[in-house]
Design a protein around this motif. Structure first.
Motif, short mmCIF file in Angstrom:
data_model
loop_
_atom_site.label_atom_id
_atom_site.label_comp_id
_atom_site.label_asym_id
_atom_site.label_seq_id
_atom_site.Cartn_x
_atom_site.Cartn_y
_atom_site.Cartn_z
N ILE A 244 47.04 29.20 39.50
CA ILE A 244 47.45 30.31 38.61
C ILE A 244 46.24 30.81 37.82
CG2 ILE A 244 48.82 30.88 36.57
CD1 ILE A 244 51.05 29.09 37.73
N TYR A 245 45.47 29.86 37.27
CA TYR A 245 44.27 30.26 36.49
C TYR A 245 43.26 30.97 37.38
CZ TYR A 245 45.89 27.90 32.31
OH TYR A 245 46.62 27.53 31.20
N GLU A 246 43.11 30.44 38.58
CA GLU A 246 42.16 31.07 39.50
C GLU A 246 42.60 32.49 39.85
OE1 GLU A 246 40.46 30.25 43.90
OE2 GLU A 246 40.93 28.47 42.70
N GLU A 247 43.86 32.67 40.07
CA GLU A 247 44.39 33.99 40.41
C GLU A 247 44.21 34.96 39.25
OE1 GLU A 247 45.49 35.05 43.33
OE2 GLU A 247 45.94 37.04 42.53
N LEU A 248 44.41 34.46 38.04
CA LEU A 248 44.27 35.30 36.84
C LEU A 248 42.82 35.76 36.66
CD1 LEU A 248 46.37 33.67 34.00
CD2 LEU A 248 46.50 36.04 34.76
N ASP B 150 39.43 37.14 32.80
CA ASP B 150 40.01 38.11 31.85
C ASP B 150 41.36 38.67 32.30
OD1 ASP B 150 39.19 39.47 34.03
OD2 ASP B 150 37.90 40.90 32.98
N GLY B 151 41.94 38.07 33.30
CA GLY B 151 43.25 38.53 33.76
C GLY B 151 43.20 39.85 34.51
N ALA B 152 41.98 40.25 34.94
CA ALA B 152 41.85 41.57 35.57
C ALA B 152 42.67 41.70 36.84
CB ALA B 152 40.38 41.86 35.86
N SER B 153 42.95 40.56 37.51
CA SER B 153 43.69 40.66 38.77
C SER B 153 45.08 41.27 38.54
CB SER B 153 43.82 39.28 39.42
OG SER B 153 44.67 38.47 38.65
N LEU B 154 45.57 41.17 37.33
CA LEU B 154 46.93 41.66 37.05
C LEU B 154 47.00 43.19 37.08
CD1 LEU B 154 48.17 39.24 34.24
CD2 LEU B 154 48.49 39.08 36.71
N ARG B 155 45.83 43.85 37.10
CA ARG B 155 45.82 45.32 37.17
C ARG B 155 46.42 45.83 38.47
NH1 ARG B 155 41.96 48.03 38.33
NH2 ARG B 155 40.76 46.32 39.22
N THR B 156 46.20 45.06 39.53
CA THR B 156 46.59 45.57 40.85
C THR B 156 47.85 44.88 41.37
OG1 THR B 156 45.09 44.00 41.89
CG2 THR B 156 44.24 46.22 41.52
N TYR B 157 48.57 45.60 42.20
CA TYR B 157 49.82 45.05 42.75
C TYR B 157 49.54 43.83 43.61
CZ TYR B 157 52.41 49.23 41.35
OH TYR B 157 53.02 50.21 40.63
N PRO B 158 50.51 42.95 43.71
CA PRO B 158 50.34 41.78 44.58
C PRO B 158 50.53 42.17 46.05
CG PRO B 158 52.54 41.80 43.64
CD PRO B 158 51.83 42.98 43.04
N ASN C 196 58.35 42.10 45.53
CA ASN C 196 59.35 41.20 44.92
C ASN C 196 58.75 39.92 44.33
OD1 ASN C 196 58.82 40.24 47.52
ND2 ASN C 196 60.91 39.54 47.86
N LEU C 197 57.54 39.54 44.79
CA LEU C 197 56.92 38.33 44.22
C LEU C 197 55.63 38.72 43.50
CD1 LEU C 197 58.87 36.76 46.08
CD2 LEU C 197 56.98 35.22 46.53
N ASP C 198 55.50 38.32 42.27
CA ASP C 198 54.27 38.68 41.55
C ASP C 198 53.10 37.82 42.03
OD1 ASP C 198 53.74 36.37 39.69
OD2 ASP C 198 55.75 36.87 39.00
N ARG C 199 51.91 38.22 41.64
CA ARG C 199 50.68 37.54 42.07
C ARG C 199 50.65 36.06 41.73
NH1 ARG C 199 46.12 39.71 43.28
NH2 ARG C 199 46.14 41.98 43.37
N LEU C 200 51.06 35.77 40.50
CA LEU C 200 50.95 34.38 40.04
C LEU C 200 51.94 33.50 40.80
CD1 LEU C 200 50.46 34.91 36.19
CD2 LEU C 200 48.77 34.93 38.02
N ALA C 201 53.12 34.04 41.05
CA ALA C 201 54.12 33.28 41.80
C ALA C 201 53.63 33.00 43.23
CB ALA C 201 55.45 34.03 41.83
#
Ligand SMILES: Cc1ncc(COP(=O)(O)O)c(C=O)c1O
Length: 350
Positions: free
Chosen positions: A46-50, A53-61, A242-247
């Protein structure tokens, strides 16, 4: 309000198990969660995916959960085209009804089993046929040919815990004209699985959840395995992201740490079998379970009395509203220590 479809206006809606705000102050044995945390690899992923700075959350999974389907395919022995990921297995159970049963068409379920199937059918406007159980846990009066659109079979059964033998399930698959959906939410705690039937019969679907054996209820992860034609249909219906990046990242990590997973399931099974023996010794009627819970009835068959007694001691179990189940309680298997405390509380309550 007549803006609503009558079935939605009139329906009661599903009531999920109680999730207390002060969860740490309870022994929580009411929704079959895992008492152990997920694999430590899950947090790392989860931390690696984030990223920093959490920038990965900008884009869709990934819309198709591609890496996750590959990891699941490898584990279960299926090509990823046979797998669909879901935001909790509830999502795919819903989409199976939406894909198969139109308004007024029939689906079937076993009573008792997971009551959410009936709610999902009600939303869709599908008719529900209930098959009861015989004393030896077979389906009562199942027709030689069942012509409904879909039949939900929960194995291991929830809330009772027994599992149907595979040969028996195979016979049901042959007798169903529509889909046979085998809900294997608890199969990781059981002695067997019906996965091989997916390869043998084109109408068999197996669903799994990561909420129980993988300790990921809070991330909402499930899947279905079926022929690619069925998966393609389900793919058209689901929310495209339907599934977010972290999941997705968490689930890949959980699936790849099979050592941790197997150890965790083994501990729960061991505690379950010990708890079953101890409960039986104090006069409870306990159904031998293949899940991470037991259904147990006290000697006076008064589930409510015992539920209240446990509640007063901050131990939360499940008292089901179904009158057929009022004589007992469904008790999830926690850590050995939690179950020792539960047993001591049950002895005091009498
Ligand atoms: C038999 C059964 N199927 C499905 C589910 C739903 O699982 P999920 O958390 O993956 O939506 C549950 C949850 O308790 C269950 O008991």
């Amino acid at each position: 309000m007549n803006l609503l479809r009558p079935n939605i206006r009139d329906m009661k809606g599903y009531v999920p198990g109680f999730q207390p705000d002060d969860v740490a102050s309870w022994i929580k044995l009411n929704t079959n969660e895992n008492p152990y945390p997920p694999s430590p690899k899950v947090m790392e992923a989860i931390y690696e995916e984030l990223g920093a700075d959490g920038a990965s959350l900008r884009t869709y999974p990934s819309a198709s959960s591609s890496k996750l389907r590959e990891a699941a395919g490898e584990l279960y022995g299926f090509d990823p085209s046979w797998i669909i990921m879901a935001n909790g297995s509830d999502e795919v159970l819903n989409n199976l009804i939406r894909a198969c049963a139109g308004e007024g068409e029939e689906i079937a379920l076993v009573h008792p089993s997971y009551s959410y199937y009936a709610t999902l059918a009600e939303i869709q406007g599908a008719r529900v046929r209930c098959f009861g159980l015989t004393a030896d846990f077979r389906i009562a009066d199942f027709p030689e040919r069942y012509e409904g659109k879909l039949f939900f079979l929960t194995s291991p059964n929830a809330p009772l815990g027994f599992a149907f033998p595979i040969a028996y399930v195979e016979d049901l698959a042959r007798r169903c004209d529509g889909l046979l959906v085998i809900d294997e939410a608890y199969a990781d705690f059981a002695d067997g699985t019906a996965l091989e039937l997916v390869k043998k019969y084109d109408n068999v679907v197996v669903t799994r959840t990561f909420s129980k054996s993988y300790a990921l209820a809070g991330m909402r992860l499930g899947l279905a395995i079926a022929r690619p034609e069925i998966i393609t249909a389900l793919d058209k219906i689901r929310d495209h992201y339907n599934l977010d990046r972290l999941a997705q990242a968490a689930c890949v990590a959980a699936l790849r740490d099979q050592l941790y997973f197997r150890d965790c399931c083994a501990r729960i099974r061991e505690t379950r079998d010990w708890f079953t023996l101890e409960l039986t010794a104090i006069g409870y009627d306990v159904i031998p379970s293949q899940g991470n819970f037991v259904f147990a009835a006290p000697p006076d068959k008064n589930g409510k009395r015992v539920y209240d007694g446990l509640y007063g001691k901050k131990i939360l179990v499940r008292l089901l509203s179904d009158p057929l189940l009022a004589h007992g309680l469904r008790i999830s298997i926690g850590t050995r220590k939690e179950m020792e405390r539960t047993l001591a509380a049950l002895r005091e309550i009498g």
